[in-house]
Scaffold this motif. Structure first.
Motif, PDB file in Angstrom:
ATOM      1  N   ASP A  44      29.962 -20.670  70.760  1.00  0.00           N
ATOM      2  CA  ASP A  44      29.703 -21.583  71.880  1.00  0.00           C
ATOM      3  C   ASP A  44      28.672 -21.048  72.862  1.00  0.00           C
ATOM      4  N   LYS A  45      28.255 -19.793  72.745  1.00  0.00           N
ATOM      5  CA  LYS A  45      27.268 -19.222  73.676  1.00  0.00           C
ATOM      6  C   LYS A  45      25.829 -19.435  73.212  1.00  0.00           C
ATOM      7  N   ILE A  46      25.620 -19.971  71.999  1.00  0.00           N
ATOM      8  CA  ILE A  46      24.243 -20.158  71.519  1.00  0.00           C
ATOM      9  C   ILE A  46      23.481 -21.175  72.358  1.00  0.00           C
ATOM     10  N   ASN A  47      24.202 -22.084  73.001  1.00  0.00           N
ATOM     11  CA  ASN A  47      23.556 -23.101  73.837  1.00  0.00           C
ATOM     12  C   ASN A  47      22.902 -22.502  75.076  1.00  0.00           C
ATOM     13  N   LEU A  48      23.282 -21.295  75.470  1.00  0.00           N
ATOM     14  CA  LEU A  48      22.669 -20.661  76.636  1.00  0.00           C
ATOM     15  C   LEU A  48      21.167 -20.443  76.440  1.00  0.00           C
ATOM     16  N   LEU A  49      20.730 -20.374  75.194  1.00  0.00           N
ATOM     17  CA  LEU A  49      19.318 -20.120  74.908  1.00  0.00           C
ATOM     18  C   LEU A  49      18.463 -21.384  74.891  1.00  0.00           C
ATOM     19  N   ASP A  50      19.074 -22.548  75.037  1.00  0.00           N
ATOM     20  CA  ASP A  50      18.335 -23.806  74.966  1.00  0.00           C
ATOM     21  C   ASP A  50      17.301 -23.974  76.075  1.00  0.00           C
ATOM     22  N   ASN A  51      17.562 -23.442  77.261  1.00  0.00           N
ATOM     23  CA  ASN A  51      16.665 -23.653  78.401  1.00  0.00           C
ATOM     24  C   ASN A  51      15.820 -22.431  78.732  1.00  0.00           C
ATOM     25  N   VAL A  52      15.671 -21.524  77.777  1.00  0.00           N
ATOM     26  CA  VAL A  52      14.902 -20.306  78.005  1.00  0.00           C
ATOM     27  C   VAL A  52      13.737 -20.271  77.022  1.00  0.00           C
ATOM     28  N   SER A  53      12.582 -19.807  77.499  1.00  0.00           N
ATOM     29  CA  SER A  53      11.389 -19.720  76.651  1.00  0.00           C
ATOM     30  C   SER A  53      10.880 -18.295  76.597  1.00  0.00           C
ATOM     31  N   GLU A  54      10.134 -18.003  75.564  1.00  0.00           N
ATOM     32  CA  GLU A  54       9.504 -16.694  75.444  1.00  0.00           C
ATOM     33  C   GLU A  54       8.579 -16.465  76.638  1.00  0.00           C
ATOM     34  N   GLY A  55       8.598 -15.252  77.168  1.00  0.00           N
ATOM     35  CA  GLY A  55       7.775 -14.902  78.321  1.00  0.00           C
ATOM     36  C   GLY A  55       8.496 -14.985  79.656  1.00  0.00           C
ATOM     37  N   GLU A  56       9.657 -15.635  79.698  1.00  0.00           N
ATOM     38  CA  GLU A  56      10.415 -15.743  80.946  1.00  0.00           C
ATOM     39  C   GLU A  56      11.219 -14.473  81.206  1.00  0.00           C
ATOM     40  N   ASN A  57      11.432 -14.186  82.483  1.00  0.00           N
ATOM     41  CA  ASN A  57      12.267 -13.055  82.882  1.00  0.00           C
ATOM     42  C   ASN A  57      13.710 -13.529  82.982  1.00  0.00           C
ATOM     43  N   VAL A  58      14.630 -12.740  82.400  1.00  0.00           N
ATOM     44  CA  VAL A  58      16.032 -13.126  82.371  1.00  0.00           C
ATOM     45  C   VAL A  58      16.934 -11.938  82.685  1.00  0.00           C
ATOM     46  N   ARG A  59      18.143 -12.268  83.112  1.00  0.00           N
ATOM     47  CA  ARG A  59      19.225 -11.293  83.293  1.00  0.00           C
ATOM     48  C   ARG A  59      20.343 -11.758  82.375  1.00  0.00           C
ATOM     49  N   VAL A  60      20.828 -10.849  81.511  1.00  0.00           N
ATOM     50  CA  VAL A  60      21.813 -11.204  80.496  1.00  0.00           C
ATOM     51  C   VAL A  60      23.085 -10.392  80.687  1.00  0.00           C
ATOM     52  N   GLY A  61      24.213 -11.077  80.779  1.00  0.00           N
ATOM     53  CA  GLY A  61      25.512 -10.415  80.761  1.00  0.00           C
ATOM     54  C   GLY A  61      25.858 -10.099  79.319  1.00  0.00           C
ATOM     55  N   ILE A  62      26.179  -8.841  79.029  1.00  0.00           N
ATOM     56  CA  ILE A  62      26.385  -8.431  77.637  1.00  0.00           C
ATOM     57  C   ILE A  62      27.707  -7.699  77.444  1.00  0.00           C
ATOM     58  N   ASN A  63      28.151  -7.679  76.205  1.00  0.00           N
ATOM     59  CA  ASN A  63      29.235  -6.827  75.743  1.00  0.00           C
ATOM     60  C   ASN A  63      28.691  -6.018  74.575  1.00  0.00           C
ATOM     61  N   ILE A  64      29.075  -4.768  74.490  1.00  0.00           N
ATOM     62  CA  ILE A  64      28.693  -3.927  73.352  1.00  0.00           C
ATOM     63  C   ILE A  64      29.887  -3.877  72.416  1.00  0.00           C
ATOM     64  N   ARG A  65      29.646  -4.203  71.171  1.00  0.00           N
ATOM     65  CA  ARG A  65      30.713  -4.228  70.171  1.00  0.00           C
ATOM     66  C   ARG A  65      30.398  -3.218  69.074  1.00  0.00           C
ATOM     67  N   GLY A  66      31.437  -2.637  68.512  1.00  0.00           N
ATOM     68  CA  GLY A  66      31.276  -1.674  67.428  1.00  0.00           C
ATOM     69  C   GLY A  66      32.219  -1.987  66.288  1.00  0.00           C
ATOM     70  N   ARG A  67      31.837  -1.567  65.101  1.00  0.00           N
ATOM     71  CA  ARG A  67      32.708  -1.754  63.948  1.00  0.00           C
ATOM     72  C   ARG A  67      32.511  -0.602  62.970  1.00  0.00           C
ATOM     73  N   GLU A  68      33.538  -0.376  62.209  1.00  0.00           N
ATOM     74  CA  GLU A  68      33.549   0.696  61.213  1.00  0.00           C
ATOM     75  C   GLU A  68      33.435   0.063  59.824  1.00  0.00           C
ATOM     76  N   TRP A  69      32.669   0.726  58.929  1.00  0.00           N
ATOM     77  CA  TRP A  69      32.526   0.248  57.563  1.00  0.00           C
ATOM     78  C   TRP A  69      32.634   1.440  56.627  1.00  0.00           C
ATOM     79  N   VAL A  70      33.401   1.293  55.581  1.00  0.00           N
ATOM     80  CA  VAL A  70      33.552   2.348  54.583  1.00  0.00           C
ATOM     81  C   VAL A  70      32.837   1.883  53.319  1.00  0.00           C
ATOM     82  N   SER A  71      31.856   2.670  52.861  1.00  0.00           N
ATOM     83  CA  SER A  71      31.087   2.328  51.665  1.00  0.00           C
ATOM     84  C   SER A  71      31.943   2.498  50.411  1.00  0.00           C
ATOM     85  N   PRO A  72      31.510   1.936  49.299  1.00  0.00           N
ATOM     86  CA  PRO A  72      32.248   2.125  48.039  1.00  0.00           C
ATOM     87  C   PRO A  72      32.370   3.603  47.635  1.00  0.00           C
ATOM     88  N   GLN A  73      31.478   4.437  48.145  1.00  0.00           N
ATOM     89  CA  GLN A  73      31.533   5.871  47.863  1.00  0.00           C
ATOM     90  C   GLN A  73      32.478   6.601  48.814  1.00  0.00           C
TER      91      GLN A  73
END
Length: 125
Positions: A44-73
């Motif tokens: 539902d947050k993809i709509n936030l990008l509808d009114n923004v264009s390349e070259g504009e200055n923006v302030r973005v509220g963010i979350n940092i997410r992490g995940r673990e992955w184990v390879s087949p090896q």
């Protein structure tokens, strides 16, 4: 957390077979060594990008997410992603253009203590 920068790129909406959607934006930070930062906007947050264009200055509220992955090896790897949840355009001076500056009262300021002439002071100190 917040990031501020200039919009460098906005991608089209990506829809996956599960119905999950995401859209990405790359901002270029405004610091001594500018960094291109990729930020994902999900569902539902993809709509936030509808009114923004390349070259504009923006302030973005963010979350940092992490995940673990184990390879087949059996090797464990860790991945990080930055997801956006809030987006505001900013002007050149760093202020949001939609907010008005607070008004200041026009009352004159004097150098006198307004309580200095109270002779009926009942306080013990």
């Amino acid at each position: 957390m917040e990031l501020q920068g200039t919009v460098k790129r906005i991608t089209e909406i990506q829809t996956f077979t599960s119905g999950f959607q995401k859209r990405e934006m790359v901002i270029l930070t405004q610091e001594q060594y500018p960094q291109p930062i990729n930020i994902e906007f999900l569902s539902d947050k993809i709509n936030l990008l509808d009114n923004v264009s390349e070259g504009e200055n923006v302030r973005v509220g963010i979350n940092i997410r992490g995940r673990e992955w184990v390879s087949p090896q059996g090797e464990t790897k860790y991945f990080n992603s930055i997801t956006g949840w809030k987006l505001d355009k900013v002007t050149e001076n760093g202020q949001e253009p939609t907010h008005a500056a607070p008004s200041q009262s026009a009352s004159p300021v004097s150098g006198q203590n307004p309580f200095a002439s109270d002779e009926d002071d009942d306080l013990p100190f």
